[in-house]
Every structure is written in C-alpha cells, then in structure tokens.
Design an enzyme around this catalytic site. Structure first.
Site, PDB file in Angstrom:
ATOM      1  N   ASP A  84       0.805  -1.217  -0.207  1.00  0.00           N
ATOM      2  CA  ASP A  84       0.002  -0.049  -0.144  1.00  0.00           C
ATOM      3  C   ASP A  84       0.920   1.422   0.164  1.00  0.00           C
ATOM      4  O   ASP A  84       1.856   1.296   0.908  1.00  0.00           O
ATOM      5  CB  ASP A  84      -0.978  -0.160   1.352  1.00  0.00           C
ATOM      6  CG  ASP A  84      -2.041   1.085   1.221  1.00  0.00           C
ATOM      7  OD1 ASP A  84      -2.705   0.884   0.232  1.00  0.00           O
ATOM      8  OD2 ASP A  84      -1.734   2.001   1.828  1.00  0.00           O
TER       9      ASP A  84
ATOM     10  N   GLU B 264      -4.667   2.588  -4.168  1.00  0.00           N
ATOM     11  CA  GLU B 264      -3.078   2.656  -4.055  1.00  0.00           C
ATOM     12  C   GLU B 264      -2.687   1.086  -3.578  1.00  0.00           C
ATOM     13  O   GLU B 264      -1.583   1.279  -2.988  1.00  0.00           O
ATOM     14  CB  GLU B 264      -2.807   3.682  -3.110  1.00  0.00           C
ATOM     15  CG  GLU B 264      -3.099   3.682  -1.875  1.00  0.00           C
ATOM     16  CD  GLU B 264      -4.439   4.329  -1.482  1.00  0.00           C
ATOM     17  OE1 GLU B 264      -4.470   4.503  -0.429  1.00  0.00           O
ATOM     18  OE2 GLU B 264      -5.356   4.777  -2.306  1.00  0.00           O
TER      19      GLU B 264
END
Length: 195
Positions: A66, A109
């Site tokens: 992440d 993301e």
C-alpha cells in the site's frame, strides 16, 4: 476471373479472422488487467490464487503493498500526478519481481503480489527488495514509500484467511510507522522485518 475472386475471398477471410483474433486477445487483456497501471486486476488475482490454491502443492506467499500517504499526493499535486505515481509504483514493483510472481492492483493505491514456490526467508527478502525499489528514487519530485504485509498459505485454509493475515500484517506496517514490511505467519507468529 474465378481464380481472382477465390484469391480475394481467401484474403478477406484471412484478414477478418486475424482482426477477430486480435480483438479477442485485446478483450481478454482488458478483462484481466488494470487500465491505469497495466498490472493484473483484482478479478484475475482471485482466479490465479484459486488456481494455485486448488493445486495444493507448493507454497504461496501473499504480499499486500500500500502506497503510504497517497491521499496527500492527490490532494497536493492533483489526481494526474497521483495516477503517474501509481503507474510508476506498478512499474517498479513489476521490474523487481521474478517472472513467476504475479502483480495485481487490488484497489486504489493497494497492490497484491503472489509469490509461489519459495520459502519464508526468500519471501521476506523479496518484500524488502520491493520496498526499497519504491523508496530509493523520488517519483514526480517527491519521496514515495510503501507499507507491506506478508503471509504464507497453509494447506486446507481458505484464501480469505490468507488474505486476512496479509492484510493484518499490512495494517501493522502502517501503525508502526509505515515504509516497512511486517509478516504474519499462519502459526500466529508476528514477524517484524528489519530494514
């Protein structure tokens, strides 16, 4: 004249077949890849994990990645810069992986990496190498880092359990300062990874 018509018809059929095949290949690629980053998509990730899981033999390590503070990139620099950062993150991750590994954009993301047929030590080394590949060089004029969570499949468990462990390890990475790798093995052991 008949010979010319036959040759023209054969050419038309060949051209049509080639175009149909290309369109089918493009549609298949579109159905399995993320349009922005070119990484595989979440649907393909799930299919591939199920295939590896049903195989039963060999180890499967799952790594969740992440981008840290990604919202601030979008807020401060705009979504186009954010998109370019995601594209570069995916490119660096893919460039660092082995040909047998799979990179997929999980959402936003967040990416997942499937690492088949390796032991825990190599999986940890790959995770750390991925982390360094992201943070060592700036992207779009700013330092970008990632947090990573790693786990290993146990025979007989569901894919949901594997993903939940990797996700918990990812959140520990975030909670403990970001830009690091944390691992949670099936035995419940939490493994901080030294950078």
């Amino acid at each position: 004249m008949l010979l010319i018509c036959s040759a023209l018809l054969a050419w038309l059929i060949s051209t049509h077949t080639r175009m149909t095949t290309q369109k089918a290949a493009q549609a298949a690629l579109k159905a399995t890849t993320d349009a922005l980053t070119g990484a595989y998509n979440r649907h393909y990730l799930r299919q591939r994990l199920e295939t590896l899981h049903s195989r039963g033999d060999g180890t499967i390590h799952l790594l969740m990645v992440d981008a840290d503070h990604f919202k601030s990139i979008n807020d401060e620099d705009g979504h186009l810069v954010g998109d370019r950062v995601l594209i570069e993150v995916a490119r660096r991750l893919q460039a660092t992986l082995r040909p047998t590994d799979l990179l997929a954009r999980y959402g936003g993301e967040e990416f997942c990496v499937v690492l088949p047929d390796i032991d825990d030590i190599i999986a940890v080394a790959i995770a750390e190498r991925l982390r360094k590949a992201i943070c060592e060089q700036p992207m779009e004029g700013r330092k970008v880092t990632v947090s990573l969570g790693l786990s290993r499949r146990v025979v007989g468990e569901s894919l949901s359990e594997l993903m939940a462990r990797a996700d918990r390890a990812l959140y520990r990475s975030k909670e403990q300062g970001r830009n690091q790798v944390q691992a949670e093995w099936p035995e419940g052991e939490l493994v901080p990874i030294e950078s």
